[in-house]
Design an enzyme around this catalytic site. Structure first.
Site, PDB file in Angstrom:
ATOM      1  N   THR A 185       0.843  -1.189   0.000  1.00 20.46           N
ATOM      2  CA  THR A 185       0.000   0.000   0.000  1.00 20.46           C
ATOM      3  C   THR A 185       0.883   1.246   0.000  1.00 20.46           C
ATOM      4  O   THR A 185       2.093   1.166   0.220  1.00 20.46           O
ATOM      5  CB  THR A 185      -0.917   0.024   1.232  1.00 20.46           C
ATOM      6  OG1 THR A 185      -0.093   0.063   2.422  1.00 20.46           O
ATOM      7  CG2 THR A 185      -1.792  -1.225   1.290  1.00 20.46           C
ATOM      8  N   GLU A 330      -5.741  -3.455  -1.788  1.00 24.24           N
ATOM      9  CA  GLU A 330      -6.337  -4.599  -1.088  1.00 24.24           C
ATOM     10  C   GLU A 330      -7.425  -5.299  -1.897  1.00 24.24           C
ATOM     11  O   GLU A 330      -7.900  -6.371  -1.497  1.00 24.24           O
ATOM     12  CB  GLU A 330      -6.921  -4.138   0.254  1.00 24.24           C
ATOM     13  CG  GLU A 330      -5.886  -3.754   1.303  1.00 24.24           C
ATOM     14  CD  GLU A 330      -5.476  -2.295   1.255  1.00 24.24           C
ATOM     15  OE1 GLU A 330      -4.902  -1.805   2.242  1.00 24.24           O
ATOM     16  OE2 GLU A 330      -5.728  -1.630   0.216  1.00 24.24           O
ATOM     17  N   LYS A 440     -15.756  18.133   8.817  1.00 25.18           N
ATOM     18  CA  LYS A 440     -16.858  18.233   9.775  1.00 25.18           C
ATOM     19  C   LYS A 440     -16.956  19.671  10.261  1.00 25.18           C
ATOM     20  O   LYS A 440     -16.150  20.133  11.067  1.00 25.18           O
ATOM     21  CB  LYS A 440     -16.675  17.285  10.950  1.00 25.18           C
ATOM     22  CG  LYS A 440     -17.948  17.119  11.768  1.00 25.18           C
ATOM     23  CD  LYS A 440     -17.890  15.932  12.702  1.00 25.18           C
ATOM     24  CE  LYS A 440     -19.246  15.653  13.323  1.00 25.18           C
ATOM     25  NZ  LYS A 440     -19.208  14.476  14.220  1.00 25.18           N
ATOM     26  N   TRP A 445     -21.308  17.219   7.922  1.00 23.81           N
ATOM     27  CA  TRP A 445     -20.248  16.739   7.047  1.00 23.81           C
ATOM     28  C   TRP A 445     -20.275  17.446   5.696  1.00 23.81           C
ATOM     29  O   TRP A 445     -21.326  17.672   5.110  1.00 23.81           O
ATOM     30  CB  TRP A 445     -20.380  15.235   6.821  1.00 23.81           C
ATOM     31  CG  TRP A 445     -20.114  14.405   8.043  1.00 23.81           C
ATOM     32  CD1 TRP A 445     -21.032  13.724   8.791  1.00 23.81           C
ATOM     33  CD2 TRP A 445     -18.856  14.179   8.675  1.00 23.81           C
ATOM     34  NE1 TRP A 445     -20.426  13.081   9.845  1.00 23.81           N
ATOM     35  CE2 TRP A 445     -19.083  13.346   9.795  1.00 23.81           C
ATOM     36  CE3 TRP A 445     -17.552  14.592   8.395  1.00 23.81           C
ATOM     37  CZ2 TRP A 445     -18.062  12.916  10.631  1.00 23.81           C
ATOM     38  CZ3 TRP A 445     -16.531  14.165   9.236  1.00 23.81           C
ATOM     39  CH2 TRP A 445     -16.788  13.334  10.339  1.00 23.81           C
TER      40      TRP A 445
END
Length: 543
Positions: A185, A330, A440, A445
């Site tokens: 990753t 992944e 936020k 949001w």
């Protein structure tokens, strides 16, 4: 009772054997580091992969030993992929754009025994050589070079190694669940983690990639994987192309817009794959050069949300279908692909265009769900509106990170992606944001992706990123980082006004910061972590 059918393990070696047997004369075209063009074929790729496999056999490596590559998209790199995995070893692709400390960490963590690299990375390898003592063989993917041999005495050269070897090689007989390749990753939140793919998962992923509802690849296609082979195996396209006998055009290190336009036009590329930052450069170059990109039928966009304005430009100006896709290391990486269904033909153009903005729906082999909490198990509605933590499971999804005993999954067997999204009843998924990139503000949001999509549509803007900046009253507020186009004259107020009537007023960014460049990571993604470090306190400075 079992069925009365043959069983043959799903192995990567079967892909190159198929390409050699039925598509031996199909072209593989590549751009070398020096700008010259080399043309070869699937037949030559297969023969040289067997030659290199014969060489690897002389090293007496143990089954599943790791052989690392640091290389661009080119024919020698492709040959090593099939040679390594087909020999029962593990092909470990490494991103050369990482910091030297990360490179050493990854090579040591994987316990690589052999390191293969392009000539352009000789100095990079020399700089970390003392910190990777377990590597026994260093192989330069090129012909003999006396200057390199002088500064790197124990180096070997690929062309010299394969020249005396036989074209005959019996691929290893393996369990299809054997490990085939290793990718790490990006390591944006700590040290990179290894994801170990199997032969079975890779072949199944290749099948799914070729489907009409996915990348729609066939022997009629000429495919340009702009996404590097060191980034999630170029999204699996070198395997998928071998499966169907598609021609490959490999760009080497030349990923600038002008080079890509010339490759597309000169070699009649039909399908190209890459991240949005690449396509922005391509569109700018196409306009400058006057190219119509006439051969390009579809471009696949992943790695980040594709701006609506970019999809519109490809469609209306170049008659090219933009296919949104989403995935991660992944997930091998394909998770969802945006192809419309038959019922959507009844929609008008505006409604179809809106649907195209979604990242897409999963192919067979992948399941998605939304949960209330990260790593939670309580599902929320698939109504296209409710936002939740995106989780995934399937035939090519990670179970456990390399070298770790603890599962990477939730208690009921799903992988939590870290993305915040919506899902509808047809499976179309919309990424609202990465969980760490959501803003936020006063308990509400705000999606940075939505704000970016609006700003990038401004004709004077080349690239944007929206970050959360600390605010004394609202906790966080959005700040827009923008790079102007070459002749852009837009002001901060112009850009803020551009949001009016496109989004709720309270979601409009508090500030615009114009920059000469926006930092890009090794996989072509914008480094928002760096931007937050640079500008995360900018609103405090003005209060």
């Amino acid at each position: 009772m079992y069925g009365n059918m043959m069983f043959q393990p799903l192995l990567i070696s079967g892909l190159i054997e198929h390409a050699q047997t039925y598509h031996a004369d199909t072209a593989i075209i590549l751009k070398n580091t020096n700008g010259t063009i080399t043309e070869t074929t699937w037949g030559d790729i297969a023969q040289n992969s067997k030659r290199f496999a014969n060489y690897l056999k002389t090293l007496n490596l143990a089954a599943s030993d790791r052989v690392a590559t640091i290389a661009w998209n080119n024919h020698r790199h492709l040959e090593t992929w099939y040679a390594v995995s087909g020999s029962g070893l593990i092909c470990h692709t490494i991103n050369p754009r990482l910091f030297p400390e990360q490179l050493s960490f990854i090579i040591n963590d994987a316990d690589d025994q052999v390191l293969i690299f392009d000539k352009t990375f000789v100095n990079l390898v020399l700089s970390i050589k003392d910190s990777i003592p377990q590597v026994k063989q260093f192989i330069c993917l090129d012909a003999y070079d006396a200057d390199i041999a002088q500064i790197f005495p124990d180096i070997q050269f690929y062309d010299d190694l394969i020249q005396p070897q036989s074209e005959q090689f019996e691929w290893a007989k393996l369990d299809e669940n054997s490990a085939s390749s290793l990718c790490y990753t990006s390591g944006t939140t700590g040290n990179p983690k290894g994801v170990l793919y199997s032969h079975r998962s890779t072949v199944l992923h290749s099948y799914a990639s070729c489907l009409p509802d996915s990348f729609c690849l066939s022997a009629n296609d000429r495919v340009l994987p702009v996404v590097p082979m060191f980034h999630v195996n170029a999204w699996g396209t070198p395997y998928a192309a071998a499966m169907v006998g598609a021609s490959l055009v490999l760009p080497g290190p030349m990923l600038d817009g002008t080079s890509l336009v010339n490759l597309i036009d000169d070699f009649q590329v039909t399908t190209a794959l890459g991240v949005p930052t690449i396509w922005q450069g391509l569109l700018n170059a196409a306009q400058t050069l006057g190219s119509q990109l006439s051969s390009l039928k579809r471009n696949v966009v992943g790695g980040a949300a594709c701006p609506p304005s970019m999809i519109k430009t490809f469609k209306e100006k170049y008659q090219c279908e933009t296919i949104h896709a989403w995935g991660m290391t992944e997930t091998s990486p394909m998770g969802v692909i945006n192809q419309l269904k038959a019922k959507h033909a009844q929609l008008d153009d505006a409604a179809q265009d809106q649907l195209r903005l979604s990242q897409g729906r999963p192919p067979y082999g992948v399941q998605l769900r939304l949960c209330e909490q990260e790593n939670g198990t309580t599902e929320i509605a698939r109504d296209g509106r409710s936002v939740g933590n995106l989780q995934i499971k399937g035939h090519w999804i990670v179970d456990t990170y390399f070298g770790q005993d603890r599962t990477a999954l939730t208690t009921d067997g799903w992988f939590d992606t870290g993305d915040i999204a919506t899902l509808d009843q047809d499976g179309y998924m919309n990424i609202a944001d990465r969980s760490k990139d959501l803003i936020k503000s006063g308990g509400e949001w705000i999606s940075s992706v939505e704000l970016e999509n609006i700003a990038i549509a401004h004709p004077d803007i080349d690239m944007v990123a929206v970050i959360a900046a600390t605010h004394l009253k609202w906790d966080e507020r959005p700040v827009l980082i923008a790079k102007k186009s070459a002749h852009g004259a837009v002001t901060e107020q112009d850009l803020l006004d551009y949001y009016h009537n496109k989004i709720a007023k309270w979601q409009i960014p508090d500030k615009v910061i114009f920059v000469d460049a926006i930092p890009i990571g090794g996989t072509g993604k914008i480094l928002k972590k760096d931007l937050r470090e640079m500008y995360g306190s900018v609103l405090l400075e003005t209060e």
